[in-house]
Structure formats: structure tokens, C-alpha cells
Design a protein around this motif. Sequence first.
Motif, short mmCIF file in Angstrom:
data_model
loop_
_atom_site.label_atom_id
_atom_site.label_comp_id
_atom_site.label_asym_id
_atom_site.label_seq_id
_atom_site.Cartn_x
_atom_site.Cartn_y
_atom_site.Cartn_z
N GLU A 133 0.84 -1.19 0.00
CA GLU A 133 0.00 0.00 0.00
C GLU A 133 0.88 1.25 0.00
N VAL A 134 0.51 2.22 -0.79
CA VAL A 134 1.29 3.45 -0.88
C VAL A 134 1.04 4.32 0.36
N ALA A 135 2.13 4.75 1.00
CA ALA A 135 2.05 5.68 2.12
C ALA A 135 2.46 7.06 1.62
N THR A 136 1.59 8.04 1.79
CA THR A 136 1.91 9.38 1.32
C THR A 136 2.88 10.07 2.29
N ARG A 137 3.47 11.14 1.81
CA ARG A 137 4.38 11.92 2.66
C ARG A 137 3.65 12.43 3.90
N THR A 138 2.41 12.87 3.73
CA THR A 138 1.62 13.38 4.85
C THR A 138 1.38 12.28 5.88
N MET A 139 1.04 11.08 5.43
CA MET A 139 0.83 9.96 6.34
C MET A 139 2.09 9.67 7.15
N LEU A 140 3.24 9.69 6.48
CA LEU A 140 4.49 9.40 7.16
C LEU A 140 4.86 10.49 8.16
N LEU A 141 4.64 11.75 7.80
CA LEU A 141 4.93 12.85 8.71
C LEU A 141 4.08 12.74 9.98
N GLU A 142 2.82 12.37 9.83
CA GLU A 142 1.93 12.25 10.99
C GLU A 142 2.26 11.03 11.85
N ALA A 143 2.48 9.89 11.20
CA ALA A 143 2.67 8.64 11.95
C ALA A 143 4.06 8.51 12.56
N VAL A 144 5.09 8.99 11.86
CA VAL A 144 6.46 8.78 12.32
C VAL A 144 7.02 9.98 13.07
N TRP A 145 6.66 11.19 12.62
CA TRP A 145 7.19 12.40 13.25
C TRP A 145 6.15 13.15 14.08
N ASP A 146 4.91 12.74 14.02
CA ASP A 146 3.82 13.41 14.72
C ASP A 146 3.67 14.86 14.29
N PHE A 147 3.96 15.12 13.01
CA PHE A 147 3.76 16.44 12.43
C PHE A 147 2.38 16.48 11.78
N HIS A 148 1.59 17.49 12.13
CA HIS A 148 0.28 17.65 11.53
C HIS A 148 0.28 18.85 10.59
N PHE A 149 1.46 19.11 10.07
CA PHE A 149 1.66 20.18 9.10
C PHE A 149 2.89 19.79 8.30
N ASP A 150 3.08 20.40 7.15
CA ASP A 150 4.25 20.12 6.32
C ASP A 150 5.38 21.03 6.75
N PRO A 151 6.46 20.49 7.33
CA PRO A 151 7.56 21.35 7.79
C PRO A 151 8.40 21.91 6.65
N MET A 152 8.05 21.53 5.41
CA MET A 152 8.76 22.04 4.23
C MET A 152 10.25 21.71 4.31
N THR A 153 10.55 20.50 4.78
CA THR A 153 11.92 20.02 4.79
C THR A 153 11.95 18.67 4.06
N SER A 154 13.15 18.15 3.88
CA SER A 154 13.30 16.86 3.21
C SER A 154 13.46 15.73 4.21
N VAL A 155 12.86 15.86 5.41
CA VAL A 155 13.06 14.87 6.46
C VAL A 155 12.60 13.48 6.02
N VAL A 156 11.46 13.38 5.34
CA VAL A 156 10.97 12.07 4.89
C VAL A 156 11.92 11.49 3.86
N GLU A 157 12.27 12.30 2.87
CA GLU A 157 13.14 11.83 1.80
C GLU A 157 14.51 11.40 2.33
N THR A 158 15.02 12.15 3.31
CA THR A 158 16.32 11.82 3.90
C THR A 158 16.28 10.46 4.60
N HIS A 159 15.22 10.21 5.38
CA HIS A 159 15.11 8.95 6.10
C HIS A 159 14.82 7.78 5.16
N ILE A 160 14.06 8.02 4.11
CA ILE A 160 13.83 6.97 3.11
C ILE A 160 15.16 6.59 2.46
#
Length: 225
Positions: free
Chosen positions: A168-195
Motif C-alpha cells: 500500500e502506498v504511504a503518502t508523505r503526509t501519512m508518514l509525517l503524521e505517523a512517524v514524526w507526529d507532524f500535523h503540518f508540512d515542515p517544508m523540509t526533506s526529512v521524509v526523503e532523507t530517512h527513506i
Amino acid sequence: MRILLVEDDSETAAYVRRGLIEAGHTVDHAADGQEGLFLASGGGHDVLVVDRMLPKLDGLSLVRALRAAGVTAPAIFLTARAGVGDRVEGLDAGGDDYLAKPFAFAELLARVNALARRPRLQQETTLLRVGDLEMDLLRHTVSRAGQRITLQPREWRLLEFLMRRKGEVATRTMLLEAVWDFHFDPMTSVVETHISRLRSKIDKGFDRPLIHTVRGAGYVVRDDG
């Protein structure tokens, strides 16, 4: 129906217990998480009603322990923490429903009855597999083709989230909420860096990748071999 209520607030416990009994149910009550774990481990309950913030053992840890032990009775969390991240945590811990305080007893009763009507789940696995990649949730280990892989805590949470939703495809928003507990887009490459870090540990040196980018959508773990 036999219900286990795990609630440390005496007024709330008395209110809920009285209402459930008046509705024709049998209710066992535990005032802390350790007592709740002991009572629930014995089995025989049709539904668990669990406060999230409990003394001695919190509600999330209680339900996680029960699921690891093979107790499949559906659980509904009662909590004053009603954010999206909190609800995701509760569901990921093995909960089946989530009701924010303050609540109307009629809604709680309806949710309890709905949970009781669901088919009982099989024992939750503690080993996640995608191809030759394995994540042992009890031993907290990850290996691929028998080779041990060391992950940082955030990398572990990211991989677990993806493996639980393999295919199942996990969106960037889903990952930010579930892994970082961000409920907004921090406008950083944190997801891409960890991937990228995960790929270097999970895919590098193996004959086929398991972590895939779905352009314009997100990321998915799947075995295309």
C-alpha cells in the motif's frame, strides 16, 4: 456480554460501569494498567474499554502486551487526547476504536456493541515479512536474507509503518503524521532523507529493491521478485 473496564478515575469508572450493567452486560473493573493486564490476560472478555492514561502501565502498553500475548478481544480507548496522531498511535498499538473524553454514554454503548459484533481477529503476528526482509516486533530486530540490520529509532518506526502496509502506498503526509507526529508540512526533506537512509540499509547490496517510490504519490514496501 462480559466487558473489562480499565479506568483509574473512580467517578468515570462508576458512571460507565453502572451504565453498562444497566444495559445488561457483566463488567469487571481494574483501576490501573497492571491489574487490567492481569485480568485481561485470563481471557473471557468480549470487549475491553481502556483509558489511555493509567497508573503503573499506560493503556497503549497494556493493549500492546495483550496483542503480543494473543489476546484478541476488541479494545476501545477512552482518552482526553484526541489528536490524529494520538488516534493513530492507539490503533497501531492494537486498539480497535477510540473515543475522546468527555463522551456521551450512549455513544460509548453503541461503539461497544458494534465492536462485539465484529468477527474476532486471529492472533496478531509479531513478525512482519516482505520478501526476505523480516522485522521481529518482540525482539526488536530487523534482518534481510539472514543479515542483521541496525536501525535508528526513527528509521525503525518508518520501516514498521511501511511494512505493516506492505503493498500500500504511504503518502508523505501519512508518514509525517505517523512517524514524526507532524500535523503540518515542515517544508523540509526529512521524509526523503530517512527513506534514503533506509534504502542504503535495506536495499543496498541485495539483488532487488523492496522500498519503492511511487512518483507523485508516496512510498511503498513490496517484493517485486
